[in-house]
Design an enzyme around this catalytic site. Sequence first.
Site: not given
Ligand code: NDP
Ligand code: HSE
Length: 430
Positions: A15, A106, A130, A133, A188, A191, A206, A303
């Site tokens: 994200v 969330k 926003e 969820v 992908g 997770e 959520k 996504g």
């Molecule tokens: P990712 O795991 O892809 O990204 C998280 C990033 O943060 C990674 O690059 C990670 O590094 C880094 N990170 C983790 N801990 C730390 C820290 N303590 N200090 C600095 N960097 C850190 O997660 P997403 O982008 O998928 O998700 C992010 C948030 O968005 C979550 O809360 C998720 O629930 C929410 N979300 C995600 C969606 C999705 O489609 N993916 C949709 C809607 C919400 P490293 O890889 O080295 O651990």
């Molecule tokens: N892991 C969540 C899902 C990402 O599969 O819907 C979006 O919140």
Amino acid sequence: MKKNIGIGLLGLGTVGSGVAEVLVTKADSLAEQAGLPLILRKVAERDVNKRRSARLGPNVLTSNPEEVLSHPEVDIVIELIGGEHPAKEYIERAITNGKHAVTANKEVIAKYGYELFSLAGKHNTDLRYEASVGSGMPLISSFQQELAANKISAIHAILNGTTNYILTRMAQEGLDFASTLKQAQELGYAEADPANDIEGRDTAYKLVILSNLAFRTKFVPQDVYCEGISNIAALDFLYAREFGYAIKLLAIAKRDDDEVEMRVHPVFIPRDSQLAKVDGVYNAIEVETDLAGKLVFYGEGAGSLRAASAVVADVLAIARNIYRGVNNVPEVKLNQRGTVKPMSDITTRYYLRLNAPDRPGVLAQISKVLGDNSISISSVIQKESDLAAQTAVIVIMTYPAEEKGVQKALKQLKQLPVVNEVSNFIRVEG
Ligand code: NDP
Ligand code: HSE
């Protein structure tokens, strides 16, 4: 006079990369809408050497989150590292440093939302969520604003893309759970550690967030009865189809006088219902209201750019308020704790799948246990007898029954000498 709005970003993963990309590629349009340019000043990421797609200016990337949280020219901190800790503490630090915060997290909002909104209120800052969820679907703002005049009576929702993708593949291809999960990970979608998704916790977080807004009272994740999808077998899809149902992981919140029923578990839903047709990584949320009637929100719930859409919209809303000098602190009603209807009191129909010896009198004993617990059978299928082992698969659909009676019956059935195994039971909705 401010010349621009400074943005700080924690986490440059799926994200975070999407958000960084949107802030750069749509900079002109965003500046026009906000009244001032939005500048990505600092981005903290655990591993600064990791290859990434986001184009960042010199000296923007750091491994030290403190450089984001206390940067004098950062007005808005976006938390996108995910998980409970240290994400919660980072949001707290941003707020106590006088910064506005945006998150897609969330888990943190469901567990600590009220605490954080209250803190933001004390520090005259805004906290928006926003994307937490439904990703890019405008749910939080709709519940907060557009539906504000309504009394919401029920939410039925598919809120997790990963589990919906797995259930769709299992239904369409007759695959088992383990191999479908493996494929989802390879593609992908799921997770590396899919436990929160598979066990229903992501959906429960959520549901808590939506229920707090819908019923205007405080709910916490422990209020939600939660069951995941790992027990669903390929056979269950065969029988679901035969009875005219699809299997989905549903989030259900229903107002019942002063109590709210809150549960997340797999359900049989009629194949011709709208939610049954929501396939793959799509999410859908059905909301029953007194004024606006029944509404359905539908879209991709996960996504990079889907979530970035909502995160950047939150940033933009805060930036507009900064530009106009409007102070928009979150509304908190801390003392109104919601009353949850105990799971044992819910009434629904049930699907039971049993394995039993194929001989006279077996069905009679099984139906006696159900009858003794006030459970009435609506239909029975017995098929797929294993001739060599002389066992049969017996599938029973019940009329509406109380959960406490069904749980008691399940215990008794497991002890019944004529039952080899209670293979599964799934609640029926609608
Ligand atoms: P990712 O795991 O892809 O990204 C998280 C990033 O943060 C990674 O690059 C990670 O590094 C880094 N990170 C983790 N801990 C730390 C820290 N303590 N200090 C600095 N960097 C850190 O997660 P997403 O982008 O998928 O998700 C992010 C948030 O968005 C979550 O809360 C998720 O629930 C929410 N979300 C995600 C969606 C999705 O489609 N993916 C949709 C809607 C919400 P490293 O890889 O080295 O651990
Ligand atoms: N892991 C969540 C899902 C990402 O599969 O819907 C979006 O919140």
